[in-house]
Scaffold this motif. Sequence first.
Motif, PDB file in Angstrom:
ATOM      1  N   ASP A 125       7.133   1.984   7.665  1.00  0.00           N
ATOM      2  CA  ASP A 125       8.512   2.112   6.888  1.00  0.00           C
ATOM      3  C   ASP A 125       8.574   0.636   5.352  1.00  0.00           C
ATOM      4  OD1 ASP A 125       9.438   3.380   8.543  1.00  0.00           O
ATOM      5  OD2 ASP A 125      10.465   2.056   9.842  1.00  0.00           O
ATOM      6  N   GLU A 126       7.868  -0.227   5.614  1.00  0.00           N
ATOM      7  CA  GLU A 126       7.720  -1.135   4.409  1.00  0.00           C
ATOM      8  C   GLU A 126       6.979  -1.320   3.506  1.00  0.00           C
ATOM      9  OE1 GLU A 126       8.911  -4.809   2.925  1.00  0.00           O
ATOM     10  OE2 GLU A 126      10.125  -3.448   4.619  1.00  0.00           O
ATOM     11  N   ILE A 127       5.858   0.025   3.873  1.00  0.00           N
ATOM     12  CA  ILE A 127       4.909   0.756   2.922  1.00  0.00           C
ATOM     13  C   ILE A 127       6.142   1.370   1.843  1.00  0.00           C
ATOM     14  CG2 ILE A 127       2.861   1.862   2.264  1.00  0.00           C
ATOM     15  CD1 ILE A 127       1.667   0.577   4.554  1.00  0.00           C
ATOM     16  N   LYS A 128       6.792   1.992   2.446  1.00  0.00           N
ATOM     17  CA  LYS A 128       7.433   3.292   1.474  1.00  0.00           C
ATOM     18  C   LYS A 128       8.793   2.047   1.222  1.00  0.00           C
ATOM     19  CE  LYS A 128       8.459   5.989   5.586  1.00  0.00           C
ATOM     20  NZ  LYS A 128       8.326   6.939   6.394  1.00  0.00           N
ATOM     21  N   ARG A 129       9.385   1.343   1.592  1.00  0.00           N
ATOM     22  CA  ARG A 129      10.500   0.715   0.812  1.00  0.00           C
ATOM     23  C   ARG A 129      10.008   0.102  -0.629  1.00  0.00           C
ATOM     24  NH1 ARG A 129      12.871  -4.261   0.015  1.00  0.00           N
ATOM     25  NH2 ARG A 129      11.435  -5.294   1.876  1.00  0.00           N
ATOM     26  N   LEU A 130       8.832  -0.239  -0.278  1.00  0.00           N
ATOM     27  CA  LEU A 130       8.435  -0.897  -1.245  1.00  0.00           C
ATOM     28  C   LEU A 130       8.228  -0.629  -2.202  1.00  0.00           C
ATOM     29  CD1 LEU A 130       6.687  -3.944   0.199  1.00  0.00           C
ATOM     30  CD2 LEU A 130       8.294  -4.128  -0.926  1.00  0.00           C
ATOM     31  N   ARG A 131       7.215   0.245  -1.782  1.00  0.00           N
ATOM     32  CA  ARG A 131       7.274   1.521  -2.922  1.00  0.00           C
ATOM     33  C   ARG A 131       8.348   1.967  -4.147  1.00  0.00           C
ATOM     34  NH1 ARG A 131       3.986   6.562   0.035  1.00  0.00           N
ATOM     35  NH2 ARG A 131       3.919   7.118  -2.900  1.00  0.00           N
ATOM     36  N   LYS A 132       9.048   1.915  -3.639  1.00  0.00           N
ATOM     37  CA  LYS A 132      10.087   2.942  -4.237  1.00  0.00           C
ATOM     38  C   LYS A 132      11.127   1.602  -4.856  1.00  0.00           C
ATOM     39  CE  LYS A 132      12.025   5.925  -0.782  1.00  0.00           C
ATOM     40  NZ  LYS A 132      13.552   6.148   0.338  1.00  0.00           N
ATOM     41  N   LEU A 133      10.314   0.278  -5.052  1.00  0.00           N
ATOM     42  CA  LEU A 133      10.937  -0.780  -5.213  1.00  0.00           C
ATOM     43  C   LEU A 133      10.305  -1.307  -6.336  1.00  0.00           C
ATOM     44  CD1 LEU A 133      11.776  -3.534  -2.389  1.00  0.00           C
ATOM     45  CD2 LEU A 133      13.774  -2.137  -4.073  1.00  0.00           C
ATOM     46  N   TYR A 134       8.968  -0.605  -6.262  1.00  0.00           N
ATOM     47  CA  TYR A 134       7.835  -0.828  -6.992  1.00  0.00           C
ATOM     48  C   TYR A 134       7.231   0.455  -8.105  1.00  0.00           C
ATOM     49  CZ  TYR A 134       9.020  -5.916  -5.793  1.00  0.00           C
ATOM     50  OH  TYR A 134       9.475  -7.423  -5.539  1.00  0.00           O
ATOM     51  N   PRO A 135       7.771   0.953  -8.295  1.00  0.00           N
ATOM     52  CA  PRO A 135       7.113   2.458  -8.614  1.00  0.00           C
ATOM     53  C   PRO A 135       6.569   2.325  -9.481  1.00  0.00           C
ATOM     54  CG  PRO A 135       9.280   2.379  -9.892  1.00  0.00           C
ATOM     55  CD  PRO A 135       8.801   0.434  -9.024  1.00  0.00           C
ATOM     56  N   ASN A 136       6.063   1.424 -10.416  1.00  0.00           N
ATOM     57  CA  ASN A 136       4.638   1.301 -11.294  1.00  0.00           C
ATOM     58  C   ASN A 136       3.756   0.611 -10.883  1.00  0.00           C
ATOM     59  OD1 ASN A 136       6.501   2.440 -13.623  1.00  0.00           O
ATOM     60  ND2 ASN A 136       7.404   0.688 -13.023  1.00  0.00           N
ATOM     61  N   VAL A 137       4.179  -0.036  -9.049  1.00  0.00           N
ATOM     62  CA  VAL A 137       2.371  -0.364  -8.483  1.00  0.00           C
ATOM     63  C   VAL A 137       1.987   0.392  -7.269  1.00  0.00           C
ATOM     64  CG1 VAL A 137       2.001  -2.012  -7.513  1.00  0.00           C
ATOM     65  CG2 VAL A 137       3.453  -2.607  -9.246  1.00  0.00           C
ATOM     66  N   PRO A 138       0.850   1.107  -7.609  1.00  0.00           N
ATOM     67  CA  PRO A 138       0.601   2.214  -6.596  1.00  0.00           C
ATOM     68  C   PRO A 138      -0.019   1.323  -5.369  1.00  0.00           C
ATOM     69  CG  PRO A 138      -0.854   1.731  -8.017  1.00  0.00           C
ATOM     70  CD  PRO A 138      -0.015   1.303  -8.932  1.00  0.00           C
ATOM     71  N   VAL A 139      -0.082   2.309  -4.026  1.00  0.00           N
ATOM     72  CA  VAL A 139      -0.711   1.236  -3.690  1.00  0.00           C
ATOM     73  C   VAL A 139      -1.905   2.879  -2.687  1.00  0.00           C
ATOM     74  CG1 VAL A 139       1.191   2.330  -1.678  1.00  0.00           C
ATOM     75  CG2 VAL A 139      -1.058   0.289  -0.712  1.00  0.00           C
ATOM     76  N   TYR A 140      -3.271   2.582  -2.427  1.00  0.00           N
ATOM     77  CA  TYR A 140      -4.055   3.447  -1.631  1.00  0.00           C
ATOM     78  C   TYR A 140      -4.423   2.791  -0.993  1.00  0.00           C
ATOM     79  CZ  TYR A 140      -3.577   5.153  -6.671  1.00  0.00           C
ATOM     80  OH  TYR A 140      -2.971   5.523  -7.849  1.00  0.00           O
ATOM     81  N   ALA A 141      -4.666   3.814   0.391  1.00  0.00           N
ATOM     82  CA  ALA A 141      -5.398   3.332   1.418  1.00  0.00           C
ATOM     83  C   ALA A 141      -7.476   3.918   1.372  1.00  0.00           C
ATOM     84  CB  ALA A 141      -5.048   3.931   2.681  1.00  0.00           C
ATOM     85  N   VAL A 142      -7.519   2.671   1.669  1.00  0.00           N
ATOM     86  CA  VAL A 142      -8.831   3.411   1.701  1.00  0.00           C
ATOM     87  C   VAL A 142      -9.801   2.760   2.977  1.00  0.00           C
ATOM     88  CG1 VAL A 142     -11.267   2.527   1.026  1.00  0.00           C
ATOM     89  CG2 VAL A 142      -9.496   2.345  -0.380  1.00  0.00           C
ATOM     90  N   VAL A 143     -10.165   3.997   3.760  1.00  0.00           N
ATOM     91  CA  VAL A 143     -11.072   4.426   5.014  1.00  0.00           C
ATOM     92  C   VAL A 143     -12.258   3.608   4.967  1.00  0.00           C
ATOM     93  CG1 VAL A 143     -11.552   5.261   6.625  1.00  0.00           C
ATOM     94  CG2 VAL A 143      -8.842   5.522   5.851  1.00  0.00           C
ATOM     95  N   GLN A 144     -12.179   2.493   6.102  1.00  0.00           N
ATOM     96  CA  GLN A 144     -13.561   1.772   5.844  1.00  0.00           C
ATOM     97  C   GLN A 144     -14.729   3.281   6.821  1.00  0.00           C
ATOM     98  OE1 GLN A 144     -13.988  -1.788   5.926  1.00  0.00           O
ATOM     99  NE2 GLN A 144     -14.959  -2.099   4.196  1.00  0.00           N
ATOM    100  N   ASP A 145     -14.986   1.781   8.403  1.00  0.00           N
ATOM    101  CA  ASP A 145     -15.222   3.286   9.438  1.00  0.00           C
ATOM    102  C   ASP A 145     -14.956   3.930  10.234  1.00  0.00           C
ATOM    103  OD1 ASP A 145     -18.183   2.325   9.934  1.00  0.00           O
ATOM    104  OD2 ASP A 145     -17.096  -0.001   9.571  1.00  0.00           O
ATOM    105  N   ILE A 146     -13.571   3.550  10.199  1.00  0.00           N
ATOM    106  CA  ILE A 146     -12.206   4.469  11.068  1.00  0.00           C
ATOM    107  C   ILE A 146     -10.935   4.079  10.994  1.00  0.00           C
ATOM    108  CG2 ILE A 146     -12.582   2.231  12.831  1.00  0.00           C
ATOM    109  CD1 ILE A 146     -12.328   5.319  15.197  1.00  0.00           C
TER     110      ILE A 146
END
Length: 312
Positions: A121-142
Amino acid sequence: MSDNHPNGSNWERDTLHQLALATVKEQRRSRQWGIFFKSLGFLYLFIILFYVAGWGDKSPVSTQHTALIDINGVIGSDDVVNADNVIASLKSAYENKGTKGIILRINSPGGSPVQAGMINDEIKRLRKLYPNVPVYAVVQDICASGGYYIAVAADKIFVDKASIVGSIGVLMDGFGFTGTMEKLGVERRLMTAGSNKAMLDPFSPINPKHKEFAQQMLDQIHAQFIAVVREGRGKRLKETEETFSGLFWSGESSVEMGLADEFGSSDYVAREVIKQVNVVDFTAREGLADRFAKRLGASVSANLLGKKLGLE
């Protein structure tokens, strides 16, 4: 005759005086060295405590950078990965004017759906507040279960071909000891106020009504998980009857199924996607003192509730 000779008497007194002074000086020197080495010992212990407790953490630099947040381990309120720490990390990263993009480096088998949901929920909220700052998930082992619950809130999910991804399901586990008790001749004496207070008690036979109630609750949480995945992945997701069954897949298969987007490490994403190779770690890490205080507080609270209210 030497006792009556004044020079002989003075010589003895001088010798005794010099010996006494030498002894005092030696004791004083020993005390000084003792204080010196004790001070060194205390300084050494303080330096260790300073770093272990996290007192030496400094605010990240304000130059342009890729912000890195580690989500490493089991997710739970009392674990290293918890909503408080991750949300604090996210806020610090987003609020820093030098942040050009954020990487959530995930290596987690899952954990609490509540903690994972709060982070999502917090990631989605902050993405709306800062639309010019992308956030990417990078998976390691699991990146499974609660770990994937967090990942789907990101703009994109990057994996390694051999990463483990998925496990979109919910479980509740326990043990039953009724057969063992019968063999040992042990009688269970359980008294409750409230017909469902002993629900899923491991020393009592399973109650079909309780089992049905627990299954409904699990199905409800599972439906919430599915909705979050569908929202996060959108049209990229290629659903099959196995997608939400609790199975997990390799990173290669996850890209084919739309559970992930591309192959790539955190270095690759910083360099090729965010295009900012200067990486700053924003991961909030609990110090030893904070961890001890939290566990002590939880233990005291549990004891007080158990003794005063009898709600165990």
